[in-house]
Design a protein around this motif. Structure first.
Motif, PDB file in Angstrom:
ATOM      1  N   SER A   1       0.739  -1.131   0.079  1.00 23.31           N
ATOM      2  CA  SER A   1      -0.151  -0.060   0.037  1.00 23.31           C
ATOM      3  C   SER A   1       0.832   1.266   0.076  1.00 23.31           C
ATOM      4  CB  SER A   1      -0.964  -0.127   1.346  1.00 23.31           C
ATOM      5  OG  SER A   1      -1.566   1.034   1.304  1.00 23.31           O
TER       6      SER A   1
ATOM      7  N   SER B   1       3.099   2.763  -6.140  1.00 28.78           N
ATOM      8  CA  SER B   1       2.548   2.480  -7.387  1.00 28.78           C
ATOM      9  C   SER B   1       3.009   1.209  -8.239  1.00 28.78           C
ATOM     10  CB  SER B   1       2.562   3.418  -8.323  1.00 28.78           C
ATOM     11  OG  SER B   1       3.702   3.889  -8.569  1.00 28.78           O
ATOM     12  N   LYS B   2       4.259   0.910  -7.887  1.00 31.70           N
ATOM     13  CA  LYS B   2       4.530  -0.333  -8.459  1.00 31.70           C
ATOM     14  C   LYS B   2       5.088  -1.495  -7.558  1.00 31.70           C
ATOM     15  CE  LYS B   2       6.889   2.314 -12.256  1.00 31.70           C
ATOM     16  NZ  LYS B   2       8.009   2.743 -12.921  1.00 31.70           N
TER      17      LYS B   2
ATOM     18  N   GLU C   1       8.962   7.620  -7.653  1.00 36.47           N
ATOM     19  CA  GLU C   1       8.669   7.195  -6.544  1.00 36.47           C
ATOM     20  C   GLU C   1       9.943   6.856  -5.479  1.00 36.47           C
ATOM     21  OE1 GLU C   1       4.727   4.744  -5.853  1.00 36.47           O
ATOM     22  OE2 GLU C   1       6.221   3.553  -6.306  1.00 36.47           O
TER      23      GLU C   1
END
Length: 483
Positions: free
Chosen positions: A187, A190-191, A404
Motif C-alpha cells: 500500500s 504504485s509499482k 517514487e
C-alpha cells in the motif's frame, strides 16, 4: 479416519524480506491456529459421521469413474481424490481451512521444531490474496523490511494466483543458502517491489524480557513473539525475575505476534486476570458458548499495559481482549489483525490432514472480533520512517528526476535529520544538498546523487533508528501510561 491427534501450532510462518541487502527466511502457517481437547474434536467427528451415507456421494463416484475411464489423458486416483477434497474445502471460502497431503503434513510437523529453514514471516490468504501477517522478531525478514499487509503476487517469477497456503509455502521454502525472488505489492507504492531473499535457519525464540527505567521506576517489559510450546513457561520465568526487582508496572508487547496455541495463552492469562469474567468464550457450530475462567482471586499489585498493532492476531487478541475487558488495562498502538476462529488438524488414513475451522472464539464480553480486530484504548502511530519503503534502484537518482524512489529517499533523509524541503518525488537542488550532507557525514563520495552505496547506507541508518527504542513512540506512550 483413525483416532489420531495433531496439535496445531501457529508459530513458524512465512518470513520475507524487502531489501536485497539483508538475508531473509521462510516458513508459512495461517495466523493464530489454536488447539482444543482431543475428546472435543473426536466427539464432533463422530457426530458428523454417524448415520447413513449421503446419497449425493453417488454422484461424486459417478464423476470419478467417468473421468477415470473417459478423460483424454490418464489421471491417477490420488490426483482425483485430492482434487475432490480440495474442491470441497474451497467451497467453504475459508482461508484457514486447508487440505494438507502427506508431504505438506510432514512440513507442518517440521514446523514444531525449535528452528526451521525458510525466510521468516507469517502469511495468510485474505480475499484471494496472499498476504504477510507478520515477520518474526529478529528474523532476516524483519531486518529486510517486510511488513504486515504486504501482498505476495509472484514467487520466482511465477504468479501465486490459485495457490493455497501450503503450495505457496512449498515454493518459498527451501534449503539454507538458496535464494527465492518475491514480488510484493505494498500500500502506498504504485509499482510492485522485487525482493531476492536468501533462505536461512530461523530460530524460534518467543519471549524477550528486560527492565526499563521510567521516572526512576522499574517498568518490566516482556515481548511475546508467538504462543508456542514453552512460551508460557518462559513468560512465567521472566515475570518472576522482573517481580523480584520491585516492579512498578508491566508492559506486554504482542505487536507482530501472529498467535499460537490456546493452551499457551491460557497459561499466561491464569497469572494475569481474575475469575470475574471468562478470559475467552468458545462458540460451537450449534451456537452454544462455552466460557473459560481462571482461578485467580486477586489481580497483580501493579498496572499492566499491552502493546498491539496490525500484526497482532488470534491468541494475541485473546490476551489483549482479556486484559482489557476483565481488568481494564490499557491497550496502546494500532488496531489488531482480526482473527476470531479456531482450527483443528484432523488426520486422514493416508497421513494427510484436513485443517478445518471448527469454532469461533469470543472476548470476555462476548464480542467476535473476526475481520474487525481490537481497537487500542490509546491509538499511537509510529514515526513515518517506521513504514519507510525500500529503495528499488534501477538507476542512480540525480537532479531533476521525479519518481517514487526519490520520494522514498526524501522521506529517509528527512527522518535522519537531513532536510530536503520536499517529499513529493522531485529531486531538486535542496534534495541534492541533503544527499551531499549525508554522504559527507558518512564518508561516502560526495556526488549529490543516490547510487547503490548511498541507498544501502540510508536503509542501514533507517533500520538502526527503528531499532532504537527511544524512537518507538508506542513503547514510550506505554511507559508514560504505566507511570
Amino acid at each position: 479416519m483413525k483416532n489420531k491427534w495433531l496439535v496445531i501450532i501457529s508459530i513458524c510462518s512465512l518470513l520475507l524480506g524487502a531489501s536485497g541487502t539483508y538475508v531473509s527466511l521462510l516458513w508459512i502457517l495461517p495466523p493464530g491456529t489454536m488447539d482444543f481437547s482431543k475428546e472435543k474434536v473426536e466427539s464432533n467427528h463422530e457426530a458428523t459421521t454417524k448415520g447413513e451415507r449421503n446419497p449425493g456421494l453417488e454422484k461424486v463416484e459417478d464423476a470419478f469413474e467417468l473421468i477415470q475411464k473417459s478423460y483424454v489423458e490418464d489421471v491417477s486416483d490420488r490426483q482425483l481424490i485430492q482434487g475432490a477434497i480440495q474442491g470441497m474445502i474451497g467451497t467453504l471460502q475459508d482461508p484457514y481451512s486447508v487440505y494438507m497431503d502427506e508431504e505438506a503434513s510432514e512440513r507442518f510437523n517440521d514446523s514444531l521444531d525449535s528452528s526451521f529453514d525458510g525466510i521468516g514471516a507469517q502469511i495468510a490468504i485474505q480475499e484471494g490474496k496472499l498476504i504477510i501477517v507478520s515477520p518474526i522478531k529478529n528474523s532476516p525478514a524483519e531486518k529486510a523490511g517486510l511488513k504486515a499487509r504486504d501482498q505476495i503476487i509472484s514467487i520466482d517469477g511465477i504468479t501465486v494466483e490459485g495457490l493455497d497456503l501450503y503450495e505457496a509455502s512449498k515454493q518459498i521454502r527451501g534449503k539454507k543458502g538458496t535464494n527465492v525472488k518475491l514480488e510484493i505489492v505494498r500500500s502506498g507504492l504504485s509499482k510492485p517491489l522485487e525482493v531476492e531473499i536468501t533462505r536461512d535457519e530461523v530460530p524460534v525464540l518467543t519471549v524477550f524480557a528486560n527492565m526499563k527505567k521510567s521516572s526512576e521506576k522499574n517498568i518490566g517489559y516482556i515481548q511475546i513473539t508467538s504462543f508456542a510450546q514453552g512460551t508460557a513457561k518462559d513468560f512465567s520465568k521472566e515475570l518472576r525475575k522482573l517481580e523480584e526487582q520491585n516492579l512498578s508496572g508491566l508492559i506486554i508487547d504482542v505487536r507482530g505476534n501472529p498467535g499460537g496455541m490456546l493452551s499457551t495463552v491460557e497459561a499466561i492469562l491464569y497469572e494475569l486476570v481474575t475469575e470475574s469474567k471468562p478470559y475467552v468464550q468458545i462458540e460451537e457450530r450449534s451456537g452454544k458458548k462455552v466460557p473459560y475462567f481462571t482461578a485467580l482471586k486477586e489481580k497483580k499489585p501493579y498496572p499492566i499495559t499491552v502493546l498491539i498493532d496490525e500484526g497482532s492476531a488470534s491468541a494475541s487478541e485473546i490476551l489483549a481482549a482479556a486484559l482489557y475487558e476483565i481488568e481494564g488495562y490499557s491497550l496502546v498502538g494500532k488496531k489488531t489483525f482480526g482473527k476470531g476462529t479456531v482450527q483443528q488438524a484432523l488426520p486422514l488414513d493416508d497421513r494427510s490432514n484436513i485443517k478445518l475451522t471448527m469454532f469461533k472464539w469470543l472476548t470476555p464480553d462476548g464480542n467476535w472480533i473476526h475481520g474487525k480486530g481490537i481497537k487500542p484504548t490509546i491509538e499511537v502511530d509510529q514515526p513515518a520512517y517506521f513504514h519507510a519503503h525500500s529503495l528499488q534502484l534501477e538507476e542512480t537518482l540525480a537532479l531533476d528526476m521525479n519518481n517514487e524512489n526519490v520520494t522514498i529517499a526524501q522521506e529517509m533523509l528527512l527522518a535522519l535529520g537531513y532536510g530536503t524541503g520536499r517529499q513529493d518525488g522531485y529531486f531538486d537542488e535542496q534534495t541534492e544538498k541533503a544527499v551531499k550532507a549525508f554522504q559527507s557525514i558518512n564518508k561516502i563520495p560526495v556526488t549529490g546523487k543516490i547510487d547503490v552505496k548511498t541507498a544501502m547506507k540510508l536503509e542501514e541508518q533507517i533500520i538502526s533508528a527503528i531499532q532504537d527504542e527511544k524512537n518507538d513512540l508506542q513503547l514510550q506512550v506505554a511507559l508514560k501510561t504505566i507511570r
